[in-house]
Scaffold this motif. Sequence first.
Motif, PDB file in Angstrom:
ATOM      1  N   LEU A  57     -14.749  -0.326  27.906  1.00  0.00           N
ATOM      2  CA  LEU A  57     -14.354  -1.829  28.818  1.00  0.00           C
ATOM      3  C   LEU A  57     -12.886  -1.275  29.768  1.00  0.00           C
ATOM      4  O   LEU A  57     -13.398  -1.683  30.998  1.00  0.00           O
ATOM      5  N   HIS A  58     -11.893  -1.514  28.844  1.00  0.00           N
ATOM      6  CA  HIS A  58     -10.282  -1.165  29.758  1.00  0.00           C
ATOM      7  C   HIS A  58     -10.112   0.629  30.461  1.00  0.00           C
ATOM      8  O   HIS A  58      -9.502   0.614  31.472  1.00  0.00           O
ATOM      9  N   LEU A  59     -10.698   1.888  29.881  1.00  0.00           N
ATOM     10  CA  LEU A  59      -9.822   2.855  30.681  1.00  0.00           C
ATOM     11  C   LEU A  59     -11.759   3.542  30.985  1.00  0.00           C
ATOM     12  O   LEU A  59     -11.603   4.299  32.410  1.00  0.00           O
ATOM     13  N   ALA A  74      -2.508 -13.744  28.101  1.00  0.00           N
ATOM     14  CA  ALA A  74      -3.207 -12.580  27.751  1.00  0.00           C
ATOM     15  C   ALA A  74      -3.313 -12.034  29.556  1.00  0.00           C
ATOM     16  O   ALA A  74      -3.339 -12.628  30.346  1.00  0.00           O
ATOM     17  N   ARG A  75      -3.680 -10.527  30.004  1.00  0.00           N
ATOM     18  CA  ARG A  75      -3.890 -10.402  31.413  1.00  0.00           C
ATOM     19  C   ARG A  75      -4.602  -9.466  31.421  1.00  0.00           C
ATOM     20  O   ARG A  75      -4.374  -8.871  30.057  1.00  0.00           O
ATOM     21  N   PRO A  76      -5.486  -9.970  32.909  1.00  0.00           N
ATOM     22  CA  PRO A  76      -5.941  -7.888  32.540  1.00  0.00           C
ATOM     23  C   PRO A  76      -5.355  -6.497  32.777  1.00  0.00           C
ATOM     24  O   PRO A  76      -4.197  -6.536  32.644  1.00  0.00           O
ATOM     25  N   LEU A  77      -5.923  -5.330  32.353  1.00  0.00           N
ATOM     26  CA  LEU A  77      -5.612  -4.368  31.595  1.00  0.00           C
ATOM     27  C   LEU A  77      -5.949  -3.385  32.400  1.00  0.00           C
ATOM     28  O   LEU A  77      -6.577  -3.717  32.483  1.00  0.00           O
ATOM     29  N   ALA A 136       0.990  -0.834  -0.080  1.00  0.00           N
ATOM     30  CA  ALA A 136      -0.041  -0.028   0.087  1.00  0.00           C
ATOM     31  C   ALA A 136       0.701   1.433  -0.163  1.00  0.00           C
ATOM     32  O   ALA A 136       0.680   2.190  -0.545  1.00  0.00           O
ATOM     33  N   ARG A 137       1.989   0.618   0.904  1.00  0.00           N
ATOM     34  CA  ARG A 137       2.807   2.757   0.487  1.00  0.00           C
ATOM     35  C   ARG A 137       3.747   2.695  -0.516  1.00  0.00           C
ATOM     36  O   ARG A 137       3.553   3.558  -0.488  1.00  0.00           O
ATOM     37  N   ALA A 138       3.931   1.816  -1.456  1.00  0.00           N
ATOM     38  CA  ALA A 138       4.719   1.322  -2.608  1.00  0.00           C
ATOM     39  C   ALA A 138       3.496   2.116  -3.745  1.00  0.00           C
ATOM     40  O   ALA A 138       3.944   2.801  -4.389  1.00  0.00           O
ATOM     41  N   ALA A 139       2.483   2.040  -3.036  1.00  0.00           N
ATOM     42  CA  ALA A 139       1.505   2.378  -4.308  1.00  0.00           C
ATOM     43  C   ALA A 139       1.383   3.743  -3.958  1.00  0.00           C
ATOM     44  O   ALA A 139      -0.051   4.224  -4.408  1.00  0.00           O
ATOM     45  N   ASP A 140       1.356   4.460  -3.021  1.00  0.00           N
ATOM     46  CA  ASP A 140       1.400   5.787  -2.327  1.00  0.00           C
ATOM     47  C   ASP A 140      -0.204   5.743  -1.509  1.00  0.00           C
ATOM     48  O   ASP A 140      -0.843   6.791  -1.874  1.00  0.00           O
ATOM     49  N   LEU A 141      -0.311   5.094  -1.251  1.00  0.00           N
ATOM     50  CA  LEU A 141      -1.937   4.845  -0.609  1.00  0.00           C
ATOM     51  C   LEU A 141      -1.833   5.422   0.652  1.00  0.00           C
ATOM     52  O   LEU A 141      -0.629   4.236   1.766  1.00  0.00           O
ATOM     53  N   ALA A 142      -2.676   6.180   1.744  1.00  0.00           N
ATOM     54  CA  ALA A 142      -2.178   6.073   3.151  1.00  0.00           C
ATOM     55  C   ALA A 142      -2.331   5.236   4.089  1.00  0.00           C
ATOM     56  O   ALA A 142      -3.194   4.588   3.543  1.00  0.00           O
ATOM     57  N   VAL A 143      -1.918   4.119   4.906  1.00  0.00           N
ATOM     58  CA  VAL A 143      -2.413   3.339   5.378  1.00  0.00           C
ATOM     59  C   VAL A 143      -3.196   3.621   7.105  1.00  0.00           C
ATOM     60  O   VAL A 143      -2.275   4.592   7.466  1.00  0.00           O
ATOM     61  N   CYS A 144      -3.559   2.509   7.737  1.00  0.00           N
ATOM     62  CA  CYS A 144      -3.902   2.749   8.554  1.00  0.00           C
ATOM     63  C   CYS A 144      -3.856   1.729   9.257  1.00  0.00           C
ATOM     64  O   CYS A 144      -4.390   0.536   9.005  1.00  0.00           O
ATOM     65  N   SER A 145      -2.957   1.698  10.789  1.00  0.00           N
ATOM     66  CA  SER A 145      -2.344   0.132  10.759  1.00  0.00           C
ATOM     67  C   SER A 145      -2.175   0.021  12.750  1.00  0.00           C
ATOM     68  O   SER A 145      -2.157   0.605  13.318  1.00  0.00           O
ATOM     69  N   GLY A 146      -3.102  -0.565  13.607  1.00  0.00           N
ATOM     70  CA  GLY A 146      -3.633  -0.573  14.581  1.00  0.00           C
ATOM     71  C   GLY A 146      -2.513  -1.910  15.140  1.00  0.00           C
ATOM     72  O   GLY A 146      -2.859  -2.756  14.868  1.00  0.00           O
ATOM     73  N   LEU A 147      -3.571  -1.911  16.403  1.00  0.00           N
ATOM     74  CA  LEU A 147      -2.898  -2.961  17.452  1.00  0.00           C
ATOM     75  C   LEU A 147      -4.116  -3.601  18.919  1.00  0.00           C
ATOM     76  O   LEU A 147      -4.683  -2.261  18.813  1.00  0.00           O
ATOM     77  N   ILE A 148      -3.209  -4.480  18.545  1.00  0.00           N
ATOM     78  CA  ILE A 148      -4.798  -4.567  20.024  1.00  0.00           C
ATOM     79  C   ILE A 148      -3.584  -4.797  21.318  1.00  0.00           C
ATOM     80  O   ILE A 148      -2.988  -5.857  21.500  1.00  0.00           O
ATOM     81  N   VAL A 149      -4.140  -4.609  22.649  1.00  0.00           N
ATOM     82  CA  VAL A 149      -3.108  -4.607  23.852  1.00  0.00           C
ATOM     83  C   VAL A 149      -3.599  -5.257  24.753  1.00  0.00           C
ATOM     84  O   VAL A 149      -4.971  -5.475  24.571  1.00  0.00           O
ATOM     85  N   GLY A 150      -3.287  -6.261  25.456  1.00  0.00           N
ATOM     86  CA  GLY A 150      -3.729  -7.197  26.348  1.00  0.00           C
ATOM     87  C   GLY A 150      -3.528  -8.231  25.567  1.00  0.00           C
ATOM     88  O   GLY A 150      -4.001  -9.408  26.165  1.00  0.00           O
ATOM     89  N   MET A 151      -2.959  -9.080  24.525  1.00  0.00           N
ATOM     90  CA  MET A 151      -2.767 -10.056  24.214  1.00  0.00           C
ATOM     91  C   MET A 151      -1.184 -10.819  24.586  1.00  0.00           C
ATOM     92  O   MET A 151      -1.162 -11.773  23.582  1.00  0.00           O
ATOM     93  N   GLY A 152      -0.603 -11.321  25.668  1.00  0.00           N
ATOM     94  CA  GLY A 152       0.691 -12.033  26.131  1.00  0.00           C
ATOM     95  C   GLY A 152       1.912 -10.899  25.567  1.00  0.00           C
ATOM     96  O   GLY A 152       2.985 -11.270  25.576  1.00  0.00           O
ATOM     97  N   PRO A 209      -4.942   2.264  15.019  1.00  0.00           N
ATOM     98  CA  PRO A 209      -6.114   2.575  15.823  1.00  0.00           C
ATOM     99  C   PRO A 209      -5.237   1.589  17.350  1.00  0.00           C
ATOM    100  O   PRO A 209      -4.728   0.488  16.774  1.00  0.00           O
ATOM    101  N   VAL A 210      -5.443   1.900  18.295  1.00  0.00           N
ATOM    102  CA  VAL A 210      -5.172   1.849  19.434  1.00  0.00           C
ATOM    103  C   VAL A 210      -6.468   0.898  20.582  1.00  0.00           C
ATOM    104  O   VAL A 210      -7.400   1.514  20.669  1.00  0.00           O
ATOM    105  N   ASN A 211      -6.233  -0.676  19.959  1.00  0.00           N
ATOM    106  CA  ASN A 211      -7.776  -1.197  20.593  1.00  0.00           C
ATOM    107  C   ASN A 211      -7.064  -2.128  22.120  1.00  0.00           C
ATOM    108  O   ASN A 211      -5.618  -2.465  21.796  1.00  0.00           O
ATOM    109  N   PHE A 212      -8.054  -2.063  22.723  1.00  0.00           N
ATOM    110  CA  PHE A 212      -7.631  -2.732  24.455  1.00  0.00           C
ATOM    111  C   PHE A 212      -7.953  -3.992  23.685  1.00  0.00           C
ATOM    112  O   PHE A 212      -9.409  -4.257  23.422  1.00  0.00           O
TER     113      PHE A 212
END
Length: 357
Positions: free
Chosen positions: A278-280, A246-249, A193-209, A231-234
Amino acid sequence: MFDPFLLAQQVLDEAPYSKEAVLPLLTDDQVPLTDILAAAFRIRSRFFGKEVTLHILNNVQNGVCPEDCRYCAQSAGSSAAIEEYPMKPDNEILMEAERAYKNGACRYCMVFSGSGPEPDRIEHLCSLVREIKQRFSIEVCVSPGRIDYQQALRLRAAGLDRLNHNLNTSLQNYANICTTHTFTDRLETLRAARAADLAVCSGLIVGMGETAEDLVDIALTFRTLGVHSIPVNFLIPVSGQDIPGARPLTPEYCLRVLCMFRFLNPRTEIRMAAGRELHLRSLQVMGLFAANSLFLSGYLNVSGHPDVETLQMIRDAGFDIRSEIPLDELISSARESTGQVPLKTINDLRPCQTRES
Ligand code: SF4
């Protein structure tokens, strides 16, 4: 003694600093959370002021995915009772785009379950992107699964504003959460996507070990890739599958994570994503001092807080949104649609009934 304000100044000055210099944001309990938030806000306000962007997700295809991502309600191994359906009809997708625009979203994101698009799916997606952008003043994002460079080029030519493809966790932790594809497979889509000059959105999920170091590694990977939005997911445990380690946040840790992403990706849109309610919990509003973006109206297979509560939270904290529709107007119409009666001033409080003596 770790000084978050000093680190924030280094970030703003674009001075070099090491990975080790950032880790205390997550690991040093002696540093008050309020200092970390205030330092993160210095960076946030430099690049985004007090603006918040709202994003609305549309799960345009749900379930029946052959991949085995352990966190996902749509994966092959999940026992979650979700509604499964193939791609929604175009008229429904367009109606939901209109609703997103009218709800103040700056971006409408169409999310597909599955490994990646069938060959004829890309052309269909391109025509939807063109149609939505012609009808509404809203940016369009697509989360189609894994794609290659040629597919990315076609989406870009259709006017796609952003491609979403989450890395979800670190290289080191990836085998813990999925065995049917690798971290590198996901990275390839982002590189295409970056090579095609597309803007990208990429996130993660916190709390998966993952460890604190893993989180810093993910933030650095996003920086190297030049990701435009994170996007920062929990983790919301909906899939019915265990994730090793995985542990509680805690709300404090979630806030520290948002701040760390702001420090390492100062100009990037950082989003409080799934699991913020849920977490904050009662500290949700403090996340706005690091993040400049959030999802409205819930997530893929989980509902969030009512829109009116989220919009009110933004206004109460003195932030504003990027939309053609004023925030007050959006709050009023969100209230009307939920039937909630607002308390505008102290005079709206009904007097207590006094007992006659
Ligand atoms: S995250 Fe995507 S690829 Fe993984 S199981 Fe869910 S829908 Fe499939």
